[in-house]
Design an enzyme around this catalytic site. Structure first.
Site, PDB file in Angstrom:
ATOM      1  N   ARG A  30       0.862  -1.233  -0.055  1.00 13.98           N
ATOM      2  CA  ARG A  30      -0.123  -0.086  -0.075  1.00 13.98           C
ATOM      3  C   ARG A  30       0.859   1.177   0.071  1.00 13.98           C
ATOM      4  O   ARG A  30       0.348   2.278   0.124  1.00 13.98           O
ATOM      5  CB  ARG A  30      -0.982   0.055   1.190  1.00 13.98           C
ATOM      6  N   HIS A  62       3.867 -10.735  -5.576  1.00 13.12           N
ATOM      7  CA  HIS A  62       2.918  -9.941  -6.473  1.00 13.12           C
ATOM      8  C   HIS A  62       3.304  -8.316  -6.103  1.00 13.12           C
ATOM      9  O   HIS A  62       3.633  -8.055  -5.129  1.00 13.12           O
ATOM     10  CB  HIS A  62       1.539 -10.220  -5.258  1.00 13.12           C
ATOM     11  N   TYR A  65       0.032  -2.560  -4.762  1.00 18.09           N
ATOM     12  CA  TYR A  65      -1.039  -1.977  -5.535  1.00 18.09           C
ATOM     13  C   TYR A  65      -1.249  -0.660  -5.954  1.00 18.09           C
ATOM     14  O   TYR A  65      -2.422  -0.354  -6.606  1.00 18.09           O
ATOM     15  CB  TYR A  65      -2.194  -1.925  -4.110  1.00 18.09           C
ATOM     16  N   HIS A 102      -1.079  -6.606 -12.267  1.00 18.67           N
ATOM     17  CA  HIS A 102      -2.385  -6.430 -12.643  1.00 18.67           C
ATOM     18  C   HIS A 102      -1.890  -5.640 -14.037  1.00 18.67           C
ATOM     19  O   HIS A 102      -1.067  -4.607 -13.670  1.00 18.67           O
ATOM     20  CB  HIS A 102      -3.347  -5.623 -11.840  1.00 18.67           C
ATOM     21  N   GLU A 137      -1.872 -10.936 -14.452  1.00 22.72           N
ATOM     22  CA  GLU A 137      -2.820 -11.533 -13.825  1.00 22.72           C
ATOM     23  C   GLU A 137      -4.258 -10.910 -14.539  1.00 22.72           C
ATOM     24  O   GLU A 137      -4.336  -9.834 -14.614  1.00 22.72           O
ATOM     25  CB  GLU A 137      -2.925 -11.312 -12.310  1.00 22.72           C
ATOM     26  N   ASP A 171      -6.459 -16.224 -12.113  1.00 22.41           N
ATOM     27  CA  ASP A 171      -7.105 -15.973 -10.649  1.00 22.41           C
ATOM     28  C   ASP A 171      -8.702 -16.728 -10.901  1.00 22.41           C
ATOM     29  O   ASP A 171      -9.481 -15.876 -11.601  1.00 22.41           O
ATOM     30  CB  ASP A 171      -7.223 -14.516 -10.218  1.00 22.41           C
ATOM     31  N   HIS A 174     -11.299 -13.820  -9.876  1.00 24.25           N
ATOM     32  CA  HIS A 174     -11.407 -12.902 -10.954  1.00 24.25           C
ATOM     33  C   HIS A 174     -11.961 -13.236 -12.260  1.00 24.25           C
ATOM     34  O   HIS A 174     -12.897 -12.573 -12.988  1.00 24.25           O
ATOM     35  CB  HIS A 174     -10.034 -12.300 -11.364  1.00 24.25           C
ATOM     36  N   HIS A 208      -4.213 -18.451  -9.083  1.00 30.62           N
ATOM     37  CA  HIS A 208      -4.562 -17.825  -7.881  1.00 30.62           C
ATOM     38  C   HIS A 208      -5.897 -18.609  -7.370  1.00 30.62           C
ATOM     39  O   HIS A 208      -6.841 -18.489  -8.336  1.00 30.62           O
ATOM     40  CB  HIS A 208      -5.055 -16.407  -8.116  1.00 30.62           C
ATOM     41  N   ASP A 221     -14.947  -8.911  -7.770  1.00 36.93           N
ATOM     42  CA  ASP A 221     -13.708  -9.328  -7.345  1.00 36.93           C
ATOM     43  C   ASP A 221     -13.629  -9.217  -5.746  1.00 36.93           C
ATOM     44  O   ASP A 221     -13.142  -7.864  -5.149  1.00 36.93           O
ATOM     45  CB  ASP A 221     -12.546  -8.257  -7.752  1.00 36.93           C
ATOM     46  N   HIS A 223     -12.771 -11.943  -2.692  1.00 34.17           N
ATOM     47  CA  HIS A 223     -12.259 -13.259  -2.365  1.00 34.17           C
ATOM     48  C   HIS A 223     -13.059 -13.974  -1.224  1.00 34.17           C
ATOM     49  O   HIS A 223     -13.479 -13.452  -0.324  1.00 34.17           O
ATOM     50  CB  HIS A 223     -10.943 -13.483  -2.384  1.00 34.17           C
ATOM     51  N   GLU A 253      -5.141 -17.106  -2.259  1.00 29.96           N
ATOM     52  CA  GLU A 253      -5.184 -15.604  -1.725  1.00 29.96           C
ATOM     53  C   GLU A 253      -6.771 -15.086  -1.099  1.00 29.96           C
ATOM     54  O   GLU A 253      -7.215 -14.309  -1.375  1.00 29.96           O
ATOM     55  CB  GLU A 253      -5.186 -14.592  -2.993  1.00 29.96           C
TER      56      GLU A 253
HETATM   57 ZN    ZN Z   1      -8.733  -9.979  -6.399  1.00 24.55          ZN
HETATM   58 MN    MN Z   2      -5.260 -12.920  -7.527  1.00 30.54          MN
HETATM   59 MN    MN Z   3      -3.615  -9.664  -7.516  1.00 31.06          MN
END
Ligand code: ZN
Ligand code: MN
Ligand code: MN
Length: 279
Positions: A30, A62, A65, A102, A137, A171, A174, A208, A221, A223, A253
């Site tokens: 973050r 990963h 963000y 992403h 992804e 994923d 997703h 994922h 989205d 999870h 995840e």
């Molecule tokens: Zn997600």
């Molecule tokens: Mn993912």
């Molecule tokens: Mn991701």
């Protein structure tokens, strides 16, 4: 896996919860701030990778963000490219070959300009760091996101000079939320066929494995733990009955921490035991 206690704890904790593959963030995801791990942390990390006989092919990082290499805002794009390069260097120092990103959001500027920004960024970082591969992804279709289908992935790959260094992560949350029905054999065939046709199934390096709180095609989205969402235990059993998808490393995840993830890993192992493969 959490990295709060340093990277050195990751291999041991992975094994402790029943895993043999992991994903970590290379820094606090973050924040823009990031730094190289200390030599001591890396030495202890690598020592435990050996000790627990883990296969580095099953490790991935990963990306943070805040990174958006599809951004048409110059300052955000520049910072994103710089941080992505540093993340690749952190991966390299840890002996981690794959960095999952992403593709990014064009934020209203349109798919074509977003993809152009992405390929320009990737061409820069591939020249600055020469060992780590980038995994694209799949995402849901919202907020100008790029990467909700494999025609978009193909366009990114086609624009990259080092396209041999681009792989894919699929994923399941997703994908399901984006409209790929991974609970149904014909949906799985359709997904497989699209990946194979657009970019080649060999690009797929990781799954994922996440359940989802939302319905097919919801473009949401969120999870959920394995078996508690709309994919469900039966859905995962159908998905993992596919030889290709069941034979590449799976990364969870799902919500919660090590305890919940240990439970999810146990559920996935039960699913595998319940599948009767046809050879
Ligand atoms: Zn997600
Ligand atoms: Mn993912
Ligand atoms: Mn991701």
């Amino acid at each position: 896996m959490p990295i709060g206690g340093g990277f050195a704890k990751v291999p041991g904790e992975t094994v402790e919860i029943g895993g043999n593959a992991f994903q970590i963030f290379p820094h606090n995801p973050r924040q823009w701030a990031a730094r190289m791990p200390s030599d001591d942390d890396v030495v202890r990390f690598l020592r435990d990778v050996k000790k627990y006989e883990l296969n580095p092919e099953y490790f991935m990082c990963h990306s943070g963000y805040l990174i958006n290499i599809a951004s048409t805002k110059d300052d955000v794009w520049k910072k994103s490219v710089e941080l992505l390069e540093l993340e690749m260097k952190i991966c390299a120092k840890l002996g981690i070959k794959y960095l999952n990103i992403h593709p990014g959001s064009h934020l209203g500027a349109g798919e074509a300009s977003g993809i152009e920004k992405i390929t320009t960024a990737l061409n820069i970082v591939f020249k600055k760091e020469k060992t780590v591969s980038i995994l694209l992804e799949n995402v849901v279709k919202k907020g100008g996101n790029i990467g909700y289908n494999y025609a978009q992935m193909r366009k990114i790959i086609e624009g990259c000079e080092s396209s041999d260094r681009i792989g894919l992560t699929f994923d399941t949350c997703h994908g399901y939320d984006a409209g790929y029905d991974v609970t149904d054999p014909s949906g799985i065939q359709k997904l497989y066929g699209e990946i194979e046709r657009e970019v080649g199934i060999n690009r797929l390096k990781f799954i994922h494995l996440n359940d989802t709180k939302n319905v097919l095609g919801s473009q949401k989205d969120r999870h959920e733990n394995i078996g508690n969402g709309n994919i469900g235990l039966e859905g995962f059993k159908v998905f993992l009955s596919n030889h290709t998808f069941s034979s590449i490393p799976l990364i969870l995840e799902t919500p919660g921490d090590n305890l919940e993830h240990a439970q999810d890993i146990a559920k996935v192992k039960e699913i595998y035991q319940s599948i009767v493969y046809d050879h």
